[in-house]
Enzyme design. Structure first.
Site, PDB file in Angstrom:
ATOM      1  N   HIS A  74      84.875  48.194  43.090  1.00 23.44           N
ATOM      2  CA  HIS A  74      84.930  49.569  43.593  1.00 23.44           C
ATOM      3  C   HIS A  74      84.201  50.506  42.640  1.00 23.44           C
ATOM      4  CE1 HIS A  74      88.433  49.392  46.699  1.00 23.44           C
ATOM      5  NE2 HIS A  74      87.584  48.394  46.819  1.00 23.44           N
ATOM      6  N   LYS A  85      97.286  51.697  35.317  1.00 23.16           N
ATOM      7  CA  LYS A  85      97.004  51.361  33.915  1.00 23.16           C
ATOM      8  C   LYS A  85      97.890  50.266  33.314  1.00 23.16           C
ATOM      9  CE  LYS A  85      93.641  54.062  33.096  1.00 23.16           C
ATOM     10  NZ  LYS A  85      92.772  53.293  33.973  1.00 23.16           N
ATOM     11  N   TYR A 136      89.979  56.668  34.450  1.00 17.33           N
ATOM     12  CA  TYR A 136      90.335  55.742  35.526  1.00 17.33           C
ATOM     13  C   TYR A 136      89.680  54.367  35.335  1.00 17.33           C
ATOM     14  CZ  TYR A 136      91.604  54.087  40.147  1.00 17.33           C
ATOM     15  OH  TYR A 136      92.141  53.354  41.181  1.00 17.33           O
ATOM     16  N   TYR A 151      93.999  58.414  46.910  1.00 14.40           N
ATOM     17  CA  TYR A 151      95.178  58.981  46.241  1.00 14.40           C
ATOM     18  C   TYR A 151      95.410  60.354  46.849  1.00 14.40           C
ATOM     19  CZ  TYR A 151      94.739  55.462  42.487  1.00 14.40           C
ATOM     20  OH  TYR A 151      94.679  54.295  41.753  1.00 14.40           O
ATOM     21  N   PRO A 187     102.805  54.153  37.827  1.00 17.80           N
ATOM     22  CA  PRO A 187     101.682  53.355  38.339  1.00 17.80           C
ATOM     23  C   PRO A 187     100.472  54.155  38.834  1.00 17.80           C
ATOM     24  CG  PRO A 187     103.510  53.346  39.900  1.00 17.80           C
ATOM     25  CD  PRO A 187     104.002  54.024  38.673  1.00 17.80           C
TER      26      PRO A 187
HETATM   27  P1  FAD Z   1     105.722  41.642  32.824  1.00 18.14           P
HETATM   28  O1  FAD Z   1     104.748  41.532  33.940  1.00 18.14           O
HETATM   29  O2  FAD Z   1     107.000  42.348  33.071  1.00 18.14           O
HETATM   30  O3  FAD Z   1     106.020  40.159  32.305  1.00 18.14           O
HETATM   31  C1  FAD Z   1     107.063  39.875  31.405  1.00 18.14           C
HETATM   32  C2  FAD Z   1     107.486  38.429  31.569  1.00 18.14           C
HETATM   33  O4  FAD Z   1     108.504  38.133  30.614  1.00 18.14           O
HETATM   34  C3  FAD Z   1     108.099  38.150  32.941  1.00 18.14           C
HETATM   35  O5  FAD Z   1     107.508  37.005  33.496  1.00 18.14           O
HETATM   36  C4  FAD Z   1     109.584  37.953  32.647  1.00 18.14           C
HETATM   37  O6  FAD Z   1     110.198  37.018  33.538  1.00 18.14           O
HETATM   38  C5  FAD Z   1     109.554  37.422  31.223  1.00 18.14           C
HETATM   39  N1  FAD Z   1     110.797  37.694  30.491  1.00 18.14           N
HETATM   40  C6  FAD Z   1     111.571  38.808  30.531  1.00 18.14           C
HETATM   41  N2  FAD Z   1     112.631  38.682  29.732  1.00 18.14           N
HETATM   42  C7  FAD Z   1     112.547  37.461  29.161  1.00 18.14           C
HETATM   43  C8  FAD Z   1     113.357  36.751  28.245  1.00 18.14           C
HETATM   44  N3  FAD Z   1     114.477  37.298  27.770  1.00 18.14           N
HETATM   45  N4  FAD Z   1     112.970  35.524  27.862  1.00 18.14           N
HETATM   46  C9  FAD Z   1     111.825  34.973  28.349  1.00 18.14           C
HETATM   47  N5  FAD Z   1     111.014  35.595  29.234  1.00 18.14           N
HETATM   48  C10 FAD Z   1     111.371  36.822  29.634  1.00 18.14           C
HETATM   49  N6  FAD Z   1      99.214  47.905  36.452  1.00 18.14           N
HETATM   50  C11 FAD Z   1      97.856  48.028  36.527  1.00 18.14           C
HETATM   51  O7  FAD Z   1      97.165  47.789  35.537  1.00 18.14           O
HETATM   52  N7  FAD Z   1      97.216  48.387  37.696  1.00 18.14           N
HETATM   53  C12 FAD Z   1      97.914  48.652  38.823  1.00 18.14           C
HETATM   54  O8  FAD Z   1      97.312  48.907  39.868  1.00 18.14           O
HETATM   55  C13 FAD Z   1      99.371  48.568  38.765  1.00 18.14           C
HETATM   56  N8  FAD Z   1     100.122  48.810  39.865  1.00 18.14           N
HETATM   57  C14 FAD Z   1     101.488  48.597  39.801  1.00 18.14           C
HETATM   58  C15 FAD Z   1     102.223  48.794  40.948  1.00 18.14           C
HETATM   59  C16 FAD Z   1     103.604  48.577  40.930  1.00 18.14           C
HETATM   60  C17 FAD Z   1     104.392  48.800  42.187  1.00 18.14           C
HETATM   61  C18 FAD Z   1     104.251  48.136  39.719  1.00 18.14           C
HETATM   62  C19 FAD Z   1     105.746  47.875  39.689  1.00 18.14           C
HETATM   63  C20 FAD Z   1     103.501  47.944  38.578  1.00 18.14           C
HETATM   64  C21 FAD Z   1     102.132  48.171  38.600  1.00 18.14           C
HETATM   65  N9  FAD Z   1     101.354  47.972  37.455  1.00 18.14           N
HETATM   66  C22 FAD Z   1      99.987  48.156  37.529  1.00 18.14           C
HETATM   67  C23 FAD Z   1     101.982  47.594  36.189  1.00 18.14           C
HETATM   68  C24 FAD Z   1     101.861  46.115  35.857  1.00 18.14           C
HETATM   69  O9  FAD Z   1     102.341  45.323  36.902  1.00 18.14           O
HETATM   70  C25 FAD Z   1     102.631  45.817  34.557  1.00 18.14           C
HETATM   71  O10 FAD Z   1     102.274  46.760  33.584  1.00 18.14           O
HETATM   72  C26 FAD Z   1     102.353  44.398  34.027  1.00 18.14           C
HETATM   73  O11 FAD Z   1     102.993  43.419  34.812  1.00 18.14           O
HETATM   74  C27 FAD Z   1     102.833  44.245  32.572  1.00 18.14           C
HETATM   75  O12 FAD Z   1     102.667  42.923  32.143  1.00 18.14           O
HETATM   76  P2  FAD Z   1     103.582  42.295  31.011  1.00 18.14           P
HETATM   77  O13 FAD Z   1     103.131  40.892  30.856  1.00 18.14           O
HETATM   78  O14 FAD Z   1     103.588  43.194  29.833  1.00 18.14           O
HETATM   79  O15 FAD Z   1     105.070  42.375  31.569  1.00 18.14           O
HETATM   80  C1  DHB Z   2      97.542  49.782  43.362  1.00 17.18           C
HETATM   81  C2  DHB Z   2      98.565  50.203  42.538  1.00 17.18           C
HETATM   82  C3  DHB Z   2      98.396  51.320  41.786  1.00 17.18           C
HETATM   83  O1  DHB Z   2      99.364  51.744  40.968  1.00 17.18           O
HETATM   84  C4  DHB Z   2      97.207  52.031  41.824  1.00 17.18           C
HETATM   85  O2  DHB Z   2      97.069  53.154  41.081  1.00 17.18           O
HETATM   86  C5  DHB Z   2      96.191  51.603  42.623  1.00 17.18           C
HETATM   87  C6  DHB Z   2      96.360  50.455  43.396  1.00 17.18           C
HETATM   88  C7  DHB Z   2      97.730  48.568  44.207  1.00 17.18           C
HETATM   89  O3  DHB Z   2      98.806  47.964  44.124  1.00 17.18           O
HETATM   90  O4  DHB Z   2      96.820  48.225  44.944  1.00 17.18           O
END
Ligand code: FAD
Ligand code: DHB
Length: 391
Positions: free
Chosen positions: A72, A297, A385, A201, A293
């Site tokens: 994009h 980021k 962005y 958005y 979200p």
């Molecule tokens: P997590 O994905 O939370 O992974 C942590 C892992 O640790 C999990 O698998 C969990 O099971 C494990 N864990 C937890 N506790 C324990 C324990 N005690 N022992 C062992 N394992 C454990 N980000 C973007 O960059 N772009 C986007 O468009 C975006 N959109 C989003 C939309 C939504 C609706 C949501 C909810 C989030 C969005 N995010 C987005 C955020 C993104 O999904 C998270 O920031 C990302 O998953 C963070 O990764 P992480 O590995 O730090 O944590």
């Molecule tokens: C999506 C999620 C977001 O938080 C965003 O800013 C853009 C796209 C998505 O899930 O597609």
């Protein structure tokens, strides 16, 4: 069992870090509380910054993303139903983002982990971190009714917001900063072509809406909802009606209403804990910080953290220097705070706040009109962005 770096959590932070360290010849074991299907099944991020795309490439896990991901070059903003485009690529000297779901990223990383013998222990229960302040930390956990122990040089806490790693750091050491938003996001996935070839958005008097996608045939939509709302309150029909009004007539005319096959509500929060290192424990990703979200980021920040952490650890093992390790927290936090600021700002600009008065609303509308007419404002939005550089 013994390893050099023990990683807690096999989300994006833990898996990317595991691959990076393994590629550099550092021995790692990843401990994950759930199984692969659970981690892979969570519908979350959709937009990858260039640093994330380039990391996929560097790790040699980009083949499917190159084929199926959508590049994009711009995104749209809407103010009370009227849309305008931000030409991200033109405004940033050619930077783009990649629409490729977090679930797909996880699948590619897990597949590569199997092929490359990256050790992941799934279903690790009651993970506990020990002696992180000392020279010889270790981790214990329970699996299949037995107690297990892993000795290591360092621990990477990549276990998300609710994990055990951050909780291991004493309260007197950890400083936390938080903003909880008085609303959530209701998201759906539907097997339907997106209403636009780029994201929209939208700030509407009735609240925020976002039109996104996973592929040319799969749409992802979000609407701002009340924290008291339950999924049962939102039939597909109500969702489609609401998102159509909020996105405005131009987008609404192109919305294809298909049955949703996923529907969930996520709360919105800004959160940072400092420092991101305590003794031989390092935090990365959601374990250390959360962004709302709106700016897409969260996962990208997890990626910048683990790039920096892997550089620090590799420097330790290859050059016997602790400079990288000592500087990790400050280096990571500098980028984290900028992404926190952008995500907070973009959320504040586009959502309806319960205590918002007429003046506040006029300020939002005026700022959106200013962005529409000002290249300087658009450059600021665009460079944040597509993702700030790693410094
Ligand atoms: P997590 O994905 O939370 O992974 C942590 C892992 O640790 C999990 O698998 C969990 O099971 C494990 N864990 C937890 N506790 C324990 C324990 N005690 N022992 C062992 N394992 C454990 N980000 C973007 O960059 N772009 C986007 O468009 C975006 N959109 C989003 C939309 C939504 C609706 C949501 C909810 C989030 C969005 N995010 C987005 C955020 C993104 O999904 C998270 O920031 C990302 O998953 C963070 O990764 P992480 O590995 O730090 O944590
Ligand atoms: C999506 C999620 C977001 O938080 C965003 O800013 C853009 C796209 C998505 O899930 O597609």
């Amino acid at each position: 069992m013994r390893t050099q770096v023990a990683i807690v959590g096999a989300g994006p932070a833990g898996l990317f870090l595991g691959h990076l360290l393994r590629q550099a010849g550092v021995d790692v074991v990843i401990l994950e509380r759930k199984d692969r299907a659970y981690v892979e099944g969570r519908v979350r991020a959709g937009v990858l910054e260039r640093i994330t795309v380039e990391l996929m490439e560097r790790l040699g896990v980009d083949e499917r993303m190159r084929r199926e991901g959508l590049v994009h070059a711009g995104a749209n903003l809407a103010s009370d139903g009227e849309m305008f485009r931000i030409d991200m690529a033109e405004l940033t000297g050619g930077s783009t983002v990649m629409v490729y779901g977090q679930q797909e990223v996880m699948k590619d990383l897990f597949d590569a982990a199997e092929q490359r013998d990256l050790r992941i222990v799934f279903d690790a229960d009651a993970v506990r971190l020990h002696d992180v302040e000392g020279e010889r930390p270790h981790i214990t956990w329970r699996k299949d009714g037995a107690e297990h122990r892993l000795d290591c040089d360092f621990i990477a806490g990549c276990d998300g917001y609710h994990g055990v790693s951050r909780a291991t750091i004493p309260d007197k050491v950890l400083k936390t900063f938080e903003r909880v938003y008085p609303f959530g996001w209701l998201g759906i996935l539907a097997e339907a072509p997106p209403c636009d070839h780029e994201l929209i958005y939208s700030n509407h008097d009735r609240g925020f809406a976002l039109a996104s996608m996973r592929s040319p045939t799969r749409s992802r939509y979000y609407v701002q909802c009340s924290l008291d709302d339950r999924l049962e309150d939102w039939s597909d029909e109500r969702f489609w009606d609401e998102v159509s009004v909020r996105l405005g007539p131009e987008a609404a005319a192109r919305i294809v209403r298909a049955p949703s096959f996923e529907k969930s509500i996520a709360p919105l929060r800004s959160f940072v804990s400092e420092p991101m290192r305590y003794g031989r424990l390092f935090l990365a990703g959601d374990a250390a910080h959360i962004v709302p979200p709106t700016g897409a980021k969260g996962m990208n920040l997890a990626v910048s953290d683990v790039i920096m952490l892997s550089e620090a650890l590799v420097e330790h093992y290859h050059e016997r220097s602790s400079a990288g390790i000592d500087g990790y927290s400050a280096r990571a936090l500098a980028r984290v705070w900028k992404a926190e600021r952008f995500s907070w700002w973009f959320t504040s600009l586009t959502h309806r706040f319960p205590d918002q008065d007429g003046f506040d609303r006029k300020m939002q509308v005026a700022e959106l009109a200013y962005i529409k007419g000002s290249r300087a404002a658009q450059v600021t939005l665009a460079e944040n962005y597509v993702g700030l550089p790693l410094v």
